[in-house]
Design a protein around this motif. Structure first.
Motif, PDB file in Angstrom:
ATOM      1  N   ALA A  66      36.119  33.684  49.730  1.00 44.86           N
ATOM      2  CA  ALA A  66      37.517  33.696  50.148  1.00 44.86           C
ATOM      3  C   ALA A  66      37.600  33.324  51.622  1.00 44.86           C
ATOM      4  CB  ALA A  66      38.123  35.079  49.915  1.00 44.86           C
ATOM      5  N   PRO A  67      38.720  32.706  52.046  1.00 44.68           N
ATOM      6  CA  PRO A  67      38.841  32.257  53.451  1.00 44.68           C
ATOM      7  C   PRO A  67      38.535  33.335  54.482  1.00 44.68           C
ATOM      8  CG  PRO A  67      40.620  31.348  52.140  1.00 44.68           C
ATOM      9  CD  PRO A  67      39.870  32.293  51.229  1.00 44.68           C
ATOM     10  N   ILE A  68      38.942  34.574  54.226  1.00 47.48           N
ATOM     11  CA  ILE A  68      38.705  35.635  55.212  1.00 47.48           C
ATOM     12  C   ILE A  68      37.208  35.887  55.380  1.00 47.48           C
ATOM     13  CG2 ILE A  68      38.908  37.508  53.511  1.00 47.48           C
ATOM     14  CD1 ILE A  68      40.248  39.165  55.764  1.00 47.48           C
ATOM     15  N   PHE A  69      36.443  35.762  54.311  1.00 45.92           N
ATOM     16  CA  PHE A  69      35.001  35.939  54.396  1.00 45.92           C
ATOM     17  C   PHE A  69      34.347  34.730  55.051  1.00 45.92           C
ATOM     18  CE2 PHE A  69      35.040  39.392  51.098  1.00 45.92           C
ATOM     19  CZ  PHE A  69      34.302  40.303  51.818  1.00 45.92           C
ATOM     20  N   VAL A  70      34.887  33.535  54.795  1.00 43.50           N
ATOM     21  CA  VAL A  70      34.346  32.326  55.429  1.00 43.50           C
ATOM     22  C   VAL A  70      34.433  32.454  56.943  1.00 43.50           C
ATOM     23  CG1 VAL A  70      34.651  29.849  55.746  1.00 43.50           C
ATOM     24  CG2 VAL A  70      34.859  30.840  53.459  1.00 43.50           C
ATOM     25  N   GLU A  71      35.590  32.858  57.432  1.00 40.19           N
ATOM     26  CA  GLU A  71      35.763  33.033  58.883  1.00 40.19           C
ATOM     27  C   GLU A  71      34.792  34.066  59.428  1.00 40.19           C
ATOM     28  OE1 GLU A  71      39.790  33.782  59.945  1.00 40.19           O
ATOM     29  OE2 GLU A  71      40.568  31.997  58.929  1.00 40.19           O
ATOM     30  N   LYS A  72      34.623  35.159  58.702  1.00 39.34           N
ATOM     31  CA  LYS A  72      33.717  36.216  59.160  1.00 39.34           C
ATOM     32  C   LYS A  72      32.282  35.723  59.203  1.00 39.34           C
ATOM     33  CE  LYS A  72      32.524  40.377  60.360  1.00 39.34           C
ATOM     34  NZ  LYS A  72      32.848  40.863  61.726  1.00 39.34           N
ATOM     35  N   ILE A  73      31.858  34.997  58.165  1.00 32.90           N
ATOM     36  CA  ILE A  73      30.485  34.488  58.119  1.00 32.90           C
ATOM     37  C   ILE A  73      30.217  33.566  59.302  1.00 32.90           C
ATOM     38  CG2 ILE A  73      28.923  32.957  56.858  1.00 32.90           C
ATOM     39  CD1 ILE A  73      29.068  35.783  55.692  1.00 32.90           C
ATOM     40  N   PHE A  74      31.173  32.690  59.619  1.00 34.91           N
ATOM     41  CA  PHE A  74      30.954  31.773  60.739  1.00 34.91           C
ATOM     42  C   PHE A  74      30.992  32.499  62.076  1.00 34.91           C
ATOM     43  CE2 PHE A  74      31.409  28.429  57.631  1.00 34.91           C
ATOM     44  CZ  PHE A  74      30.598  27.430  58.141  1.00 34.91           C
ATOM     45  N   GLU A  75      31.781  33.546  62.193  1.00 32.13           N
ATOM     46  CA  GLU A  75      31.745  34.369  63.405  1.00 32.13           C
ATOM     47  C   GLU A  75      30.351  34.972  63.596  1.00 32.13           C
ATOM     48  OE1 GLU A  75      34.721  37.366  63.151  1.00 32.13           O
ATOM     49  OE2 GLU A  75      36.401  35.941  63.175  1.00 32.13           O
ATOM     50  N   ILE A  76      29.773  35.442  62.493  1.00 30.79           N
ATOM     51  CA  ILE A  76      28.440  36.042  62.553  1.00 30.79           C
ATOM     52  C   ILE A  76      27.379  35.007  62.903  1.00 30.79           C
ATOM     53  CG2 ILE A  76      26.656  37.195  61.196  1.00 30.79           C
ATOM     54  CD1 ILE A  76      28.977  39.012  62.004  1.00 30.79           C
ATOM     55  N   ILE A  77      27.515  33.804  62.354  1.00 28.45           N
ATOM     56  CA  ILE A  77      26.569  32.729  62.684  1.00 28.45           C
ATOM     57  C   ILE A  77      26.581  32.460  64.190  1.00 28.45           C
ATOM     58  CG2 ILE A  77      26.083  30.251  62.413  1.00 28.45           C
ATOM     59  CD1 ILE A  77      27.149  30.563  59.509  1.00 28.45           C
ATOM     60  N   LEU A  78      27.771  32.410  64.769  1.00 23.94           N
ATOM     61  CA  LEU A  78      27.886  32.198  66.215  1.00 23.94           C
ATOM     62  C   LEU A  78      27.265  33.353  66.986  1.00 23.94           C
ATOM     63  CD1 LEU A  78      31.509  30.745  66.421  1.00 23.94           C
ATOM     64  CD2 LEU A  78      29.380  29.510  66.851  1.00 23.94           C
ATOM     65  N   THR A  79      27.448  34.574  66.498  1.00 17.57           N
ATOM     66  CA  THR A  79      26.869  35.739  67.163  1.00 17.57           C
ATOM     67  C   THR A  79      25.347  35.694  67.108  1.00 17.57           C
ATOM     68  OG1 THR A  79      28.801  37.103  66.634  1.00 17.57           O
ATOM     69  CG2 THR A  79      26.760  38.263  67.182  1.00 17.57           C
ATOM     70  N   ILE A  80      24.808  35.384  65.932  1.00 20.84           N
ATOM     71  CA  ILE A  80      23.345  35.294  65.775  1.00 20.84           C
ATOM     72  C   ILE A  80      22.779  34.240  66.716  1.00 20.84           C
ATOM     73  CG2 ILE A  80      21.517  34.598  64.171  1.00 20.84           C
ATOM     74  CD1 ILE A  80      23.302  35.805  61.921  1.00 20.84           C
ATOM     75  N   ASN A  81      23.438  33.095  66.771  1.00 22.48           N
ATOM     76  CA  ASN A  81      22.991  32.032  67.673  1.00 22.48           C
ATOM     77  C   ASN A  81      23.117  32.474  69.130  1.00 22.48           C
ATOM     78  OD1 ASN A  81      24.178  29.241  69.206  1.00 22.48           O
ATOM     79  ND2 ASN A  81      22.211  29.094  68.173  1.00 22.48           N
ATOM     80  N   GLY A  82      24.195  33.174  69.454  1.00 17.98           N
ATOM     81  CA  GLY A  82      24.388  33.661  70.816  1.00 17.98           C
ATOM     82  C   GLY A  82      23.326  34.661  71.244  1.00 17.98           C
ATOM     83  N   GLN A  83      22.686  35.306  70.270  1.00 15.93           N
ATOM     84  CA  GLN A  83      21.608  36.246  70.560  1.00 15.93           C
ATOM     85  C   GLN A  83      20.258  35.541  70.688  1.00 15.93           C
ATOM     86  OE1 GLN A  83      21.984  39.065  67.316  1.00 15.93           O
ATOM     87  NE2 GLN A  83      23.644  40.185  68.309  1.00 15.93           N
ATOM     88  N   GLY A  84      20.271  34.201  70.528  1.00 15.68           N
ATOM     89  CA  GLY A  84      19.078  33.425  70.831  1.00 15.68           C
ATOM     90  C   GLY A  84      18.377  32.755  69.665  1.00 15.68           C
ATOM     91  N   THR A  85      18.939  32.848  68.457  1.00 12.24           N
ATOM     92  CA  THR A  85      18.276  32.255  67.288  1.00 12.24           C
ATOM     93  C   THR A  85      18.842  30.878  66.987  1.00 12.24           C
ATOM     94  OG1 THR A  85      17.967  34.463  66.327  1.00 12.24           O
ATOM     95  CG2 THR A  85      17.699  32.576  64.848  1.00 12.24           C
ATOM     96  N   PRO A  86      18.023  29.819  67.013  1.00 15.03           N
ATOM     97  CA  PRO A  86      18.498  28.498  66.601  1.00 15.03           C
ATOM     98  C   PRO A  86      18.824  28.500  65.107  1.00 15.03           C
ATOM     99  CG  PRO A  86      16.381  28.354  67.750  1.00 15.03           C
ATOM    100  CD  PRO A  86      16.604  29.785  67.434  1.00 15.03           C
ATOM    101  N   VAL A  87      19.815  27.687  64.730  1.00 10.92           N
ATOM    102  CA  VAL A  87      20.275  27.660  63.338  1.00 10.92           C
ATOM    103  C   VAL A  87      20.367  26.217  62.857  1.00 10.92           C
ATOM    104  CG1 VAL A  87      22.181  28.221  61.768  1.00 10.92           C
ATOM    105  CG2 VAL A  87      21.616  29.793  63.655  1.00 10.92           C
TER     106      VAL A  87
END
Length: 249
Positions: free
Chosen positions: A180-201
């Motif tokens: 669902a769109p609300i979960f899509v937005e959340k997943i991409f927010e988390i991807i940005l957070t994970i990357n911001g913590q130093g993990t390449p994606v």
């Protein structure tokens, strides 16, 4: 690299480097000279239609489809012919298309499976806590069988399981599929957070707009070849990309 170039130039900051990769399924030539790079701290997205070869590229990286030609280097080491368990141990973890959780196991047990090859068990609880901080919903569901959760919750669990390996490179295969769109937005927010913590994606994603909005660079794949590459912001404004993948005329 500018939009329109379909080659990838090596640099000393590359975490992952694919050079002229050819993969076959029997007589079918699935990947036809794929070259791409993921640099330190980057989110790189690979977009394209179904059957273009995106998931096959990830399977070449994780050792499931061994290339007949070309090389794959991770942090400077050649992993082209390495078996999957060695590649995971070297620091590459994947959240696969379709999640592929253990449905009868609890959320916590699924997360523990992500740390199966680790020897530093003293850091285990720290990493579980990190996953639960990223995904509070998983903490609420920690004792629930994974197969009984919603698609979005299962996707969170699949990403969390990959993070439990403490990856130096995270591969994500269609993380928004079927959500669902609300979960899509959340997943991409988390991807940005994970990357911001130093993990390449390295992100394979059919939702090209979300992918290009999140990534630093991107590659466009068609029938087993990289046909365009460049900064994500440039690809997003490319007329051919807009017509083919963004639904814009």
């Amino acid at each position: 690299m500018s939009v329109g170039e379909a080659t990838a130039t090596a640099t000393s900051s590359d975490v992952l480097a694919l050079d002229d990769i050819h993969v076959y399924y029997g007589a079918i030539h699935a990947l036809k000279g794929v070259s791409l790079r993921v640099g330190a701290g980057e989110i790189v997205t690979l977009i394209g239609a179904n059957g273009a070869g995106k998931s096959t590229t990830l399977r070449a990286i994780n050792g499931m489809n061994r290339p007949r030609q070309g090389s794959i280097r991770f942090q400077g080491a050649d992993i082209t012919t390495a078996p999957p368990h060695t590649i995971v141990k070297s620091g590459i973890a994947q959240s696969p298309e379709g999640r592929r959780l253990f449905p009868r196991m609890s959320v916590t047990e699924n997360l523990e499976m992500g740390a199966f090859q680790r020897t530093d068990k003293e850091n285990f609880q720290e990493d579980i806590d990190r996953v639960f901080e990223l995904f509070p919903r998983l903490y609420e569901r920690r004792s629930q069988k994974a197969g009984t959760m919603s698609g979005g919750e299962q996707q969170m669990c699949a990403i969390g399981r990959a993070l439990m390996a403490r990856p130096k490179l995270l591969l994500l295969d269609e993380p928004s599929m079927g959500l669902a769109p609300i979960f899509v937005e959340k997943i991409f927010e988390i991807i940005l957070t994970i990357n911001g913590q130093g993990t390449p994606v390295l992100l394979v994603e059919q939702n090209a707009l979300m992918a290009l909005d999140s990534a630093h660079r991107g590659y466009v794949m068609e029938t087993g070849r990289i046909t365009l590459s460049g900064a994500a912001s440039e690809l997003k404004t490319n007329e051919a990309v807009q017509k083919a993948y963004l639904g814009l005329d």
